[in-house]
Design a protein around this motif. Structure first.
Motif, PDB file in Angstrom:
ATOM      1  N   ARG A   9     -12.895 -14.694   2.513  1.00  0.00           N
ATOM      2  CA  ARG A   9     -12.403 -14.345   4.203  1.00  0.00           C
ATOM      3  C   ARG A   9     -11.941 -12.186   4.147  1.00  0.00           C
ATOM      4  O   ARG A   9     -10.841 -12.229   3.337  1.00  0.00           O
ATOM      5  N   GLN A  65       2.740   1.736  10.947  1.00  0.00           N
ATOM      6  CA  GLN A  65       1.640   2.133  10.571  1.00  0.00           C
ATOM      7  C   GLN A  65       0.219   2.496  11.411  1.00  0.00           C
ATOM      8  O   GLN A  65      -0.099   1.239  11.901  1.00  0.00           O
ATOM      9  N   LEU A  83       0.969  -1.160  -0.069  1.00  0.00           N
ATOM     10  CA  LEU A  83       0.238  -0.241   0.044  1.00  0.00           C
ATOM     11  C   LEU A  83       0.750   1.421   0.100  1.00  0.00           C
ATOM     12  O   LEU A  83       1.792   1.148   0.633  1.00  0.00           O
ATOM     13  N   VAL A 127      -4.109 -11.150   9.959  1.00  0.00           N
ATOM     14  CA  VAL A 127      -3.257 -10.607  10.693  1.00  0.00           C
ATOM     15  C   VAL A 127      -2.464 -10.182  10.023  1.00  0.00           C
ATOM     16  O   VAL A 127      -1.459 -10.003   9.128  1.00  0.00           O
ATOM     17  N   LYS A 185      -6.072 -16.037   3.917  1.00  0.00           N
ATOM     18  CA  LYS A 185      -6.318 -15.384   5.137  1.00  0.00           C
ATOM     19  C   LYS A 185      -5.143 -13.872   4.608  1.00  0.00           C
ATOM     20  O   LYS A 185      -4.035 -14.578   4.287  1.00  0.00           O
ATOM     21  N   TRP A 186      -5.342 -12.828   5.007  1.00  0.00           N
ATOM     22  CA  TRP A 186      -5.031 -11.789   4.700  1.00  0.00           C
ATOM     23  C   TRP A 186      -3.409 -11.677   5.699  1.00  0.00           C
ATOM     24  O   TRP A 186      -4.029 -11.217   6.968  1.00  0.00           O
ATOM     25  N   LEU A 187      -1.864 -11.815   5.160  1.00  0.00           N
ATOM     26  CA  LEU A 187      -1.567 -11.192   6.091  1.00  0.00           C
ATOM     27  C   LEU A 187      -0.599  -9.888   5.523  1.00  0.00           C
ATOM     28  O   LEU A 187      -0.499  -9.581   4.832  1.00  0.00           O
ATOM     29  N   VAL A 188      -0.683  -9.141   6.932  1.00  0.00           N
ATOM     30  CA  VAL A 188      -0.538  -7.525   6.925  1.00  0.00           C
ATOM     31  C   VAL A 188       0.635  -6.781   7.628  1.00  0.00           C
ATOM     32  O   VAL A 188       0.783  -7.331   8.694  1.00  0.00           O
ATOM     33  N   ARG A 189       1.875  -6.535   6.610  1.00  0.00           N
ATOM     34  CA  ARG A 189       3.531  -6.371   7.720  1.00  0.00           C
ATOM     35  C   ARG A 189       3.393  -4.865   7.371  1.00  0.00           C
ATOM     36  O   ARG A 189       3.549  -4.511   6.364  1.00  0.00           O
ATOM     37  N   GLY A 190       3.433  -4.386   8.804  1.00  0.00           N
ATOM     38  CA  GLY A 190       4.086  -2.788   9.385  1.00  0.00           C
ATOM     39  C   GLY A 190       5.478  -2.787   9.952  1.00  0.00           C
ATOM     40  O   GLY A 190       5.841  -3.877   9.774  1.00  0.00           O
ATOM     41  N   THR A 191       5.290  -1.569   9.736  1.00  0.00           N
ATOM     42  CA  THR A 191       6.441  -0.910  10.332  1.00  0.00           C
ATOM     43  C   THR A 191       6.116  -0.308  11.270  1.00  0.00           C
ATOM     44  O   THR A 191       6.697   1.379  11.824  1.00  0.00           O
ATOM     45  N   LEU A 250       2.564  -0.360   3.831  1.00  0.00           N
ATOM     46  CA  LEU A 250       1.848  -1.943   4.601  1.00  0.00           C
ATOM     47  C   LEU A 250       1.662  -2.763   3.140  1.00  0.00           C
ATOM     48  O   LEU A 250       1.150  -2.461   2.248  1.00  0.00           O
ATOM     49  N   LEU A 264       0.901  -5.926   2.077  1.00  0.00           N
ATOM     50  CA  LEU A 264      -0.624  -7.006   2.105  1.00  0.00           C
ATOM     51  C   LEU A 264      -0.210  -7.660   1.112  1.00  0.00           C
ATOM     52  O   LEU A 264       0.245  -8.251  -0.044  1.00  0.00           O
ATOM     53  N   ALA A 306      -9.076 -13.401   9.537  1.00  0.00           N
ATOM     54  CA  ALA A 306      -9.651 -13.377   8.181  1.00  0.00           C
ATOM     55  C   ALA A 306      -8.172 -11.926   8.353  1.00  0.00           C
ATOM     56  O   ALA A 306      -7.576 -12.941   6.567  1.00  0.00           O
ATOM     57  N   VAL A 332       1.453  -7.496  12.120  1.00  0.00           N
ATOM     58  CA  VAL A 332       2.622  -6.998  11.810  1.00  0.00           C
ATOM     59  C   VAL A 332       2.551  -5.877  12.206  1.00  0.00           C
ATOM     60  O   VAL A 332       3.241  -5.374  11.063  1.00  0.00           O
ATOM     61  N   ASN A 333       3.015  -5.047  13.554  1.00  0.00           N
ATOM     62  CA  ASN A 333       3.284  -3.780  13.677  1.00  0.00           C
ATOM     63  C   ASN A 333       2.455  -2.607  12.831  1.00  0.00           C
ATOM     64  O   ASN A 333       2.721  -2.423  12.059  1.00  0.00           O
ATOM     65  N   GLN A 353      -2.234 -12.205   0.522  1.00  0.00           N
ATOM     66  CA  GLN A 353      -3.472 -13.435   0.357  1.00  0.00           C
ATOM     67  C   GLN A 353      -2.738 -14.344   0.591  1.00  0.00           C
ATOM     68  O   GLN A 353      -2.751 -14.909  -1.086  1.00  0.00           O
TER      69      GLN A 353
END
Lengths: 423, 423
Positions: free
Chosen positions: B400, A420, A109, B370, A412-418, A113, A115, B368, B372-373, A117
């Motif tokens: 989902r 945000q 994004l 998950v 499943k959605w995985l969201v990796r941030g720092t 972020l 994203l 749905a 991180v940070n 899936q």
């Protein structure tokens, strides 16, 4: 002590909980481990074939005593040859790519972020089906490969066969280091088993009924677990004005006669009025030669007076037998109207040489599978290259048409941030 | 005569049939035509804002008289600014690619059959939701763009607003040449409308409940139309041992306070025991400064005696208010156990600098979305780039997480042959 005997002592609620626990192990099992379990299942089906066929013989005796129809008896029967085919189907599943972990979509994004899936197992898959023991093995194998535990409820007509099959499956799975509880049956609990399975929200993630329209409707009405409807096939072929005679004869014969007790078999033939004098004779002659009884509308009976008179029951019928409903329609519109009214949205095929009519049929028929110049018998997970199939979904949610491995997964959605935060 | 007045005379069953008829027109409408209708809707929302806000004012008066909670009142309220945002969201949908006709998979089988799986609209999408009139516009716009008719049942608290909104939508759609019946409301029929909508198999292809857990559970239990569950979010953040203090303070504050009345707002904070002395103080201080009431477990109350005592009701609570449940857990395992027990499988986030813990949290939390940070408030169709959202699915079937256009489509298999029959 056999696994079955031990399992029979375990109450229903505990089976669902055990399936849930097994599913968390399966969810992170590698493809290599799952394949070892599948290979063990394939070997066990052959090694235990005497025991399985003997149990099946008891079910067939009961079927004969209870006057089961020829179609249902054919679905119930297992012999060495069918067991060999079942074992081969399991090995086909070994060869398929494990869908778990596959990345479906992903993006970064504007705010950084990341994203992703990814495909994950459902968890626990329930199945309610009728006298067709191959479903026990097909569903268990596909569930296992896709990382799901399976809770099975087969029909009482196949009870002896299914109990032995589940025992064979559980023992084979345990031998590979995965939990025996990855496959469970609730057959010993009779109707209670089915009812509780339909109410096991929180333990069972999806329920797949396979069988008659009555079975499926009962499950849809009663279940609070999400359902994928499968099966009921009032399948149509439409012979268009330009239909090639030989194609029409061969495809209609194949679709009706090649195997009558399956959901992709032809049940209603629609014939363009202008084509009828040319193609209907050869088509019906070939069918009659194969022992098919024709149920015709008034127009068909004028041409072929020895047809049985068709009523609305025939247009709605999934015969599962050497019977065929036949109607003459004025044109493609007439065929589309008949199909819209009577189809169960499984499979329909048009036989035509007219490109515009072919494309219109493909676009406007609202069914899981729509065909041009092909036998409806091809609507099948194996034929589509899925290895084996869980069933043929006739609903529009989640899966439509033959269901294979991918249809047994969620995402499943995985969201990796720092760090945000949302402004 | 306004469209609404005419519609009010039409009985319920006829509305479903009209929606079905409209859906066959929408299924073959071009993206250009559907975009014209969406642009007309966006313009109409602005042009008719006085009428909409006036109707909304009547609903807000009733809400105040009935003592609606602050959270629900916030969801109900529409003003010029929110209408502008709604119109912008509709224009965002114009810019999105039409999913209909997209080829999902395809292959040519060894026998020459050409298989193609293409995206098609569901047909008719039903929605049952509560006092949140923006849902009326969001769902109608996404349904339209994806070629679906929509049948809407909004909450009685928003009845005046929704009736005007649906009138505005229908008039705008008709002005673009598409059927006004593409959007219908059953609000005037009260509970009968909702009940019949849940039973409209054959007319409604999928039903989406949006709102409280009670609403969703009631729809799941009663509906024979396939349901996509959305919404209820008992959302967790876990502060890991290595959590950065400033990240923890900012993300927890944002997730709890930025907007309290939404399903992706934080409801339970889990804090690693070793990290608690370092991070819990700053996190709670910031929350208290924003007016948040802390409901703590025994460990939290030892450190912060003025916390409210948390019970099981708090762990299960979706507060929709400036309340937060806080528990101290021994480690990541403790956090995963708490989440497995109490989560509604919507969104959970871990704040950590430990890579292994981040990856384990992503893999093992069965939700749905998950994270991180990152703030849980990012679980949103708009934030994910879907334009607007139909809801956030918390089930595993079909969709989902945030649902956009693609999640409003089904698929269909097209099979093109040259006379193939099954051997």
């Amino acid at each position: 002590m056999s696994v079955t005997t031990a399992a029979a002592l375990v109450p229903l609620a505990e089976r669902f909980a055990a399936a849930k626990r097994a599913s968390t192990v399966l969810a992170t099992a590698t493809a290599a481990t799952k394949n070892r379990a599948l290979e063990a299942i394939a070997s066990a089906l052959l090694a235990e074939s005497d025991r399985i066929v003997a149990a099946n013989a008891r079910d067939l005796e009961n079927a004969d005593a209870n006057g089961l129809s020829a179609g249902l008896r054919d679905r119930l029967a297992l012999d060495e040859k069918r067991l060999g085919a079942l074992a081969d189907a399991v090995l086909d599943v070994v060869a398929l790519v494990d869908p778990v972990g596959e990345s479906v979509r992903g993006s970064t994004l504007p705010n950084g972020l990341k994203l992703s899936q990814v495909r994950v197992p459902f968890g626990v898959v329930g199945a309610i089906y009728e006298a067709r023991p191959n479903v026990t093995v097909d569903i268990a194998a596909l569930a296992l490969k896709s990382g799901n535990a399976a809770v099975l409820r087969g029909g009482s007509a196949a009870e002896n066969t299914n109990l032995v099959l589940v025992d064979v499956l559980r023992t084979a799975i345990a031998s590979s280091g995965l939990p025996a509880d990855s496959v469970q049956t609730v057959d010993e609990f009779g109707r209670d088993g089915a009812r509780e399975l339909m109410r096991a929200r929180g333990f069972v993630d999806v329920l797949i009924p396979r069988g008659s329209a009555e079975l499926i409707n009962a499950v849809v009405a009663e279940s609070t677990v999400p359902v994928i409807e499968t099966g009921a096939g009032v399948v149509h072929i439409y012979l268009d004005e330009s239909a090639d005679e030989q194609l029409a004869v061969d495809i209609v014969h194949n679709a009706k006669v090649q195997r009558v007790s399956v959901c992709n078999a032809l049940e209603t033939l629609l014939v363009n009025r202008a084509a009828a004098p040319r193609v209907l004779g050869p088509v019906l002659d070939r069918l009659r030669g194969a022992g098919v009884t024709i149920h015709g509308d008034a127009d068909v009976r004028t041409l072929y007076p020895d047809s049985v008179r068709a009523t609305d029951e025939d247009w709605a019928a999934e015969y599962y037998s050497l019977d065929l409903a036949v109607a003459i329609v004025d044109d493609l519109d007439g065929a589309l109207e008949h199909i819209a009214r009577w189809s169960t949205h499984h499979t329909e095929s048009i036989i035509t040489n007219d490109l515009a009519n072919a494309e219109r049929f493909l676009a406007e028929v609202d069914s899981a599978v729509v065909m041009v110049n092909a036998s409806t018998r091809f609507t099948d997970g194996g034929e589509f290259g899925f290895g084996a199939e869980v069933g043929i979904s006739t609903q529009k949610l989640h899966a439509r048409g033959p269901m294979g491995l991918q249809e047994l997964t969620s995402t499943k959605w995985l969201v990796r941030g720092t760090g945000q935060i949302r402004p």
